[in-house]
Enzyme design. Structure first.
Site, PDB file in Angstrom:
ATOM      1  N   GLY A 227       7.847 -98.933  64.717  1.00 41.94           N
ATOM      2  CA  GLY A 227       7.963 -98.228  65.835  1.00 41.94           C
ATOM      3  C   GLY A 227       9.412 -97.742  66.238  1.00 41.94           C
ATOM      4  O   GLY A 227       9.773 -97.418  67.411  1.00 41.94           O
TER       5      GLY A 227
ATOM      6  N   LYS B 101       9.707 -90.172  50.132  1.00 39.75           N
ATOM      7  CA  LYS B 101       9.997 -91.376  49.252  1.00 39.75           C
ATOM      8  C   LYS B 101       9.951 -91.043  47.796  1.00 39.75           C
ATOM      9  O   LYS B 101       9.060 -90.304  47.342  1.00 39.75           O
ATOM     10  CB  LYS B 101       8.937 -92.389  49.572  1.00 39.75           C
TER      11      LYS B 101
END
Length: 343
Positions: free
Chosen positions: A217, A301
């Site tokens: 978060g 990524k």
């Protein structure tokens, strides 16, 4: 006319950064690696030609570069400061006194400016800034228009003067540091802050954001703290400090299952841990939910091998549905590249 330059990247992307230099100015050759991720190269043209080429076609893996016009050995003696001061005066004719300047000193290699050295980085900055300031140019250490770059190793020093925009970063070595905020959830928040700054993006004061792969978060917290309502999509739990925020809605599902949605968003975020190409395809699915004036920030990524090929493939996928505003391997990235796009 050949010129010496120092360039910086993440250590595992150093060869990709060198390739970007050679593409921008063919004939550029590596002289040596100063430390992992910092190279000394001889460009086949002058500094301004190389800098202009990189500004026209921004690199992905070069984080920072600067000219290395003057190079001499260090004696580890107080006299080093006076020698530095002497050579700094050679750059005075390049100084635009109507624009801000800064001196940026960075030390490379174990033991540089450590115990036993007769001066510090602060001493160098102050001594050389005073010389440049003699002509009335205003000092601005955070957002300078002109930079005197001082790069030290345990045995030598390099000096160069350039415009900040030519260095690709206002910060020495591209090492952008942020102060930790109260309630910060994760280091990943620095990635988003750096992306917003690097790509010159302004968060809307109000509106709705979609954070894909939000857990735990950090990015959600940062947006919520700045007044946005956030839909955080992730099957994993959010940090309790984020979960309980009144302007955060947590959807415990994968993004693929959440979309299609009835919502439209001012901002899309994607820091999902998946193959960069698959993540780019997810972004294409979400594109129709981004408002016309909105933008998106995501990380690609990348694998240890084939980083460049995978990054370029993912960018091609993104380009089929978005305008790419920028793609860089930032200081706070590791095996990834941060991308900003718009409709």
């Amino acid at each position: 006319m050949a010129s010496s330059i120092l360039f910086t990247s993440q250590p595992n992307a150093a060869d990709l950064a060198l390739s970007e230099l050679r593409t921008s100015l063919p004939g550029t050759r590596l002289e040596r690696w100063i430390t992992p991720g910092v190279g000394l190269a001889q460009a086949s043209g002058d500094w301004r030609t190389l800098a202009d080429a990189l500004l026209q076609h921004p690199p992905i893996f070069i984080r920072h570069l600067c000219p290395a016009t003057i190079h001499f050995p260090l004696e580890h003696a107080p006299d080093d400061l006076e020698i530095l001061a002497h050579y700094t005066r050679e750059f005075l004719l390049q100084l635009d006194t109507t624009r801000t300047y800064s001196v940026q000193t960075r030390a490379l290699g174990e033991g540089t400016l450590g115990e036993g050295w007769p001066y510090t980085r602060f001493d160098i900055n102050n001594r050389l800034a005073a010389i440049l300031g003699e002509w009335g140019a205003p000092l601005d250490v955070q957002h300078p228009a002109q930079i005197l770059s001082v790069t030290l190793t345990p045995s030598e020093v390099f000096l160069g003067f350039s415009l900040a925009r030519e260095n690709l970063s206002d910060w020495a070595g591209g090492e952008r540091r942020f102060k930790r905020e109260p309630g910060q959830i994760s280091r990943a928040e620095f990635k988003l802050l750096e992306a917003l700054e690097t790509f010159d993006l302004q968060l809307p004061p109000t509106g709705l954001a979609l954070d894909m792969g939000a857990a735990p978060g950090g990015w959600t917290r940062l947006l919520a703290a700045r007044g946005l309502r956030v839909i955080a999509v992730d099957p994993a739990e959010l940090d309790p400090r984020v979960e309980t925020l009144s302007n955060v809605t947590h959807i415990r599902a994968t993004v693929e299952n959440y979309l299609p949605t009835r919502e439209t968003f001012d901002l899309l975020l994607n820091d999902m841990r998946m193959d960069a190409r698959d993540s780019a395809r997810v972004m294409l699915m979400a594109a129709k939910y981004l408002k016309p004036k909105g933008f998106a920030v995501m990380t690609l990524k990348l694998p240890e091998k084939g980083m460049g090929e995978v990054a370029r493939a993912a960018l091609r996928i993104l380009a089929s549905g978005y305008s790419i505003l920028g793609a860089r391997q930032l200081f706070h990235n590791r095996d990834e590249v941060t991308v900003a796009v718009s409709r």
